[in-house]
Each structure stands twice: as structure tokens, then as C-alpha cells.
Design a protein around this motif. Sequence first.
Motif, PDB file in Angstrom:
ATOM      1  N   PRO A  45    -112.699  -1.870  12.435  1.00  0.00           N
ATOM      2  CA  PRO A  45    -111.490  -1.883  13.255  1.00  0.00           C
ATOM      3  C   PRO A  45    -111.739  -1.119  14.554  1.00  0.00           C
ATOM      4  CG  PRO A  45    -111.107  -0.787  11.138  1.00  0.00           C
ATOM      5  CD  PRO A  45    -112.542  -1.176  11.183  1.00  0.00           C
ATOM      6  N   ALA A  46    -111.043  -1.500  15.602  1.00  0.00           N
ATOM      7  CA  ALA A  46    -111.188  -0.830  16.894  1.00  0.00           C
ATOM      8  C   ALA A  46    -110.680   0.608  16.798  1.00  0.00           C
ATOM      9  CB  ALA A  46    -110.408  -1.591  17.956  1.00  0.00           C
ATOM     10  N   ASP A  47    -111.351   1.515  17.492  1.00  0.00           N
ATOM     11  CA  ASP A  47    -110.898   2.897  17.600  1.00  0.00           C
ATOM     12  C   ASP A  47    -110.082   2.996  18.885  1.00  0.00           C
ATOM     13  OD1 ASP A  47    -110.468   5.607  17.726  1.00  0.00           O
ATOM     14  OD2 ASP A  47    -112.571   6.141  18.025  1.00  0.00           O
ATOM     15  N   THR A  94    -106.571  -1.282  10.564  1.00  0.00           N
ATOM     16  CA  THR A  94    -107.402  -1.181   9.366  1.00  0.00           C
ATOM     17  C   THR A  94    -108.405  -2.325   9.270  1.00  0.00           C
ATOM     18  OG1 THR A  94    -105.733  -2.364   8.086  1.00  0.00           O
ATOM     19  CG2 THR A  94    -105.630   0.053   8.059  1.00  0.00           C
ATOM     20  N   LYS A  95    -108.250  -3.336  10.145  1.00  0.00           N
ATOM     21  CA  LYS A  95    -109.158  -4.483  10.176  1.00  0.00           C
ATOM     22  C   LYS A  95    -109.585  -4.728  11.615  1.00  0.00           C
ATOM     23  CE  LYS A  95    -106.793  -6.784   6.358  1.00  0.00           C
ATOM     24  NZ  LYS A  95    -105.990  -7.938   5.972  1.00  0.00           N
ATOM     25  N   SER A  96    -110.695  -5.413  11.791  1.00  0.00           N
ATOM     26  CA  SER A  96    -111.139  -5.765  13.140  1.00  0.00           C
ATOM     27  C   SER A  96    -110.278  -6.899  13.679  1.00  0.00           C
ATOM     28  CB  SER A  96    -112.612  -6.166  13.132  1.00  0.00           C
ATOM     29  OG  SER A  96    -112.793  -7.318  12.347  1.00  0.00           O
ATOM     30  N   ASP A  98    -107.399  -8.664  16.515  1.00  0.00           N
ATOM     31  CA  ASP A  98    -106.107  -8.359  17.115  1.00  0.00           C
ATOM     32  C   ASP A  98    -105.295  -7.484  16.168  1.00  0.00           C
ATOM     33  OD1 ASP A  98    -106.938  -9.959  19.155  1.00  0.00           O
ATOM     34  OD2 ASP A  98    -105.517 -11.579  18.775  1.00  0.00           O
ATOM     35  N   PHE A  99    -104.421  -6.672  16.766  1.00  0.00           N
ATOM     36  CA  PHE A  99    -103.671  -5.706  15.977  1.00  0.00           C
ATOM     37  C   PHE A  99    -102.356  -5.410  16.681  1.00  0.00           C
ATOM     38  CE2 PHE A  99    -102.742  -1.131  15.257  1.00  0.00           C
ATOM     39  CZ  PHE A  99    -102.481  -1.186  13.897  1.00  0.00           C
ATOM     40  N   SER A 100    -101.297  -5.192  15.926  1.00  0.00           N
ATOM     41  CA  SER A 100    -100.031  -4.768  16.522  1.00  0.00           C
ATOM     42  C   SER A 100     -99.373  -3.745  15.609  1.00  0.00           C
ATOM     43  CB  SER A 100     -99.115  -5.966  16.759  1.00  0.00           C
ATOM     44  OG  SER A 100     -98.825  -6.603  15.541  1.00  0.00           O
ATOM     45  N   TRP A 101     -98.510  -2.928  16.212  1.00  0.00           N
ATOM     46  CA  TRP A 101     -97.789  -1.933  15.437  1.00  0.00           C
ATOM     47  C   TRP A 101     -96.445  -1.645  16.104  1.00  0.00           C
ATOM     48  CZ3 TRP A 101    -101.379  -0.418  19.000  1.00  0.00           C
ATOM     49  CH2 TRP A 101    -101.085   0.658  19.824  1.00  0.00           C
ATOM     50  N   THR A 102     -95.526  -1.156  15.292  1.00  0.00           N
ATOM     51  CA  THR A 102     -94.217  -0.725  15.784  1.00  0.00           C
ATOM     52  C   THR A 102     -94.218   0.789  15.783  1.00  0.00           C
ATOM     53  OG1 THR A 102     -93.158  -2.685  14.850  1.00  0.00           O
ATOM     54  CG2 THR A 102     -91.734  -0.816  15.397  1.00  0.00           C
ATOM     55  N   SER A 103     -93.994   1.366  16.963  1.00  0.00           N
ATOM     56  CA  SER A 103     -93.973   2.817  17.105  1.00  0.00           C
ATOM     57  C   SER A 103     -92.538   3.310  16.990  1.00  0.00           C
ATOM     58  CB  SER A 103     -94.549   3.208  18.472  1.00  0.00           C
ATOM     59  OG  SER A 103     -94.492   4.603  18.671  1.00  0.00           O
ATOM     60  N   GLN A 104     -92.350   4.325  16.174  1.00  0.00           N
ATOM     61  CA  GLN A 104     -91.045   4.975  16.040  1.00  0.00           C
ATOM     62  C   GLN A 104     -90.999   6.101  17.069  1.00  0.00           C
ATOM     63  OE1 GLN A 104     -88.586   4.055  13.746  1.00  0.00           O
ATOM     64  NE2 GLN A 104     -87.309   5.474  14.905  1.00  0.00           N
ATOM     65  N   GLY A 105     -90.047   6.035  18.002  1.00  0.00           N
ATOM     66  CA  GLY A 105     -89.967   7.009  19.085  1.00  0.00           C
ATOM     67  C   GLY A 105     -89.534   8.394  18.619  1.00  0.00           C
ATOM     68  N   ASP A 106     -90.077   9.413  19.259  1.00  0.00           N
ATOM     69  CA  ASP A 106     -89.668  10.799  19.010  1.00  0.00           C
ATOM     70  C   ASP A 106     -88.519  11.094  19.973  1.00  0.00           C
ATOM     71  OD1 ASP A 106     -89.320  13.567  18.917  1.00  0.00           O
ATOM     72  OD2 ASP A 106     -91.457  13.939  18.559  1.00  0.00           O
ATOM     73  N   LYS A 107     -87.300  10.795  19.545  1.00  0.00           N
ATOM     74  CA  LYS A 107     -86.114  10.887  20.407  1.00  0.00           C
ATOM     75  C   LYS A 107     -85.872  12.313  20.914  1.00  0.00           C
ATOM     76  CE  LYS A 107     -83.719   7.663  20.924  1.00  0.00           C
ATOM     77  NZ  LYS A 107     -83.713   6.715  22.035  1.00  0.00           N
ATOM     78  N   ASP A 108     -86.208  13.325  20.127  1.00  0.00           N
ATOM     79  CA  ASP A 108     -86.001  14.709  20.576  1.00  0.00           C
ATOM     80  C   ASP A 108     -86.836  15.019  21.813  1.00  0.00           C
ATOM     81  OD1 ASP A 108     -84.141  15.243  18.592  1.00  0.00           O
ATOM     82  OD2 ASP A 108     -85.658  16.005  17.187  1.00  0.00           O
TER      83      ASP A 108
END
Length: 149
Positions: A45-47, A94-96, A98-108
Motif C-alpha cells: 500500500p502507498a505510504d 491497507t492495499k495497493s 486507488d484508495f479513499s477514506w472519510t475523515s472525521q473532523g476535529d471540530k474543537d
Amino acid sequence: MKARSVVAAATSVLILTMGLSACGGSSNSSADNKQPAAEKQVDKPADLSGTWKQTNGEKDHYQEATITGNTIEINWISPGTKSLYWTGSYTAPTKSGDFSWTSQGDKDKMRESLLASSDDTKEFKYSNGEITYSASALGTTTTIHLKKQ
């Protein structure tokens, strides 16, 4: 007679050269091309950790992201200023490929920045060495393209 000797000599050299090429050339048999199991490359997987800079921004006004551990932080960069736009969760691939993710914002943390996103989550995509996401400011939404520095 002399001409025949030259032709005969040239023909001999040509035949000798062709023979050496055939004997000394490299083999293309599948047995020669097989790699030992220990040498086979495994796609990793890409670093994505490190610093990423916007490629579709202006020279002096752009976004810059830093990925460390399980956090992504994005700042607006202008001459002499750095303003928080996003800080939130990051999930490493976790795999090589294309990859996507949903980031949960730190609202504080984002609440303290006038230029921070008001979104609860943000969708990120990694493909072909580039991270993309949508950023909105002052009623305008743009797809940001980042390259690793």
C-alpha cells in the motif's frame, strides 16, 4: 581470382559472426526468467505520510496537507500566513492501488480558525500519486489536487 578470395573471406566472416551470435545470445526460456520467491515484488500500500502541496493552486496561495499517524491536517498557505482549514482522522491504505477514506473532523480545533471547514466529515481520494478532495470557501467549492513533497 582476387575478387573470389575477398568474397569467400567476407562470406566466412559473415557465417562466423552469425554462428557466434546464435551461440552467445541470451536465452529467453521461462526457466531463466523466473525470480526466486524471495525476490518477487509484492505490491505494498502507498505510504501517504508526509507533506503534500496543492498543484492546482496559485504560486503564493495554496493548501498544504500533513499526514502523520492517524491524522491529516490541511492549512491555507499565503505569504507570511498559515491558517487551519481541516484537521481530522486519517486511515492508512491497507492495499495497493486507488484508495479513499472519510475523515472525521476535529471540530474543537477547527472552531478556533476563521478559515476552517464547517464540515463534520470530508471525503479524500488517493489515486496515481495524488490526493484529491473538495474544499469550500466563501460559497465556492473547488477540487483540490495534492502531490507529495
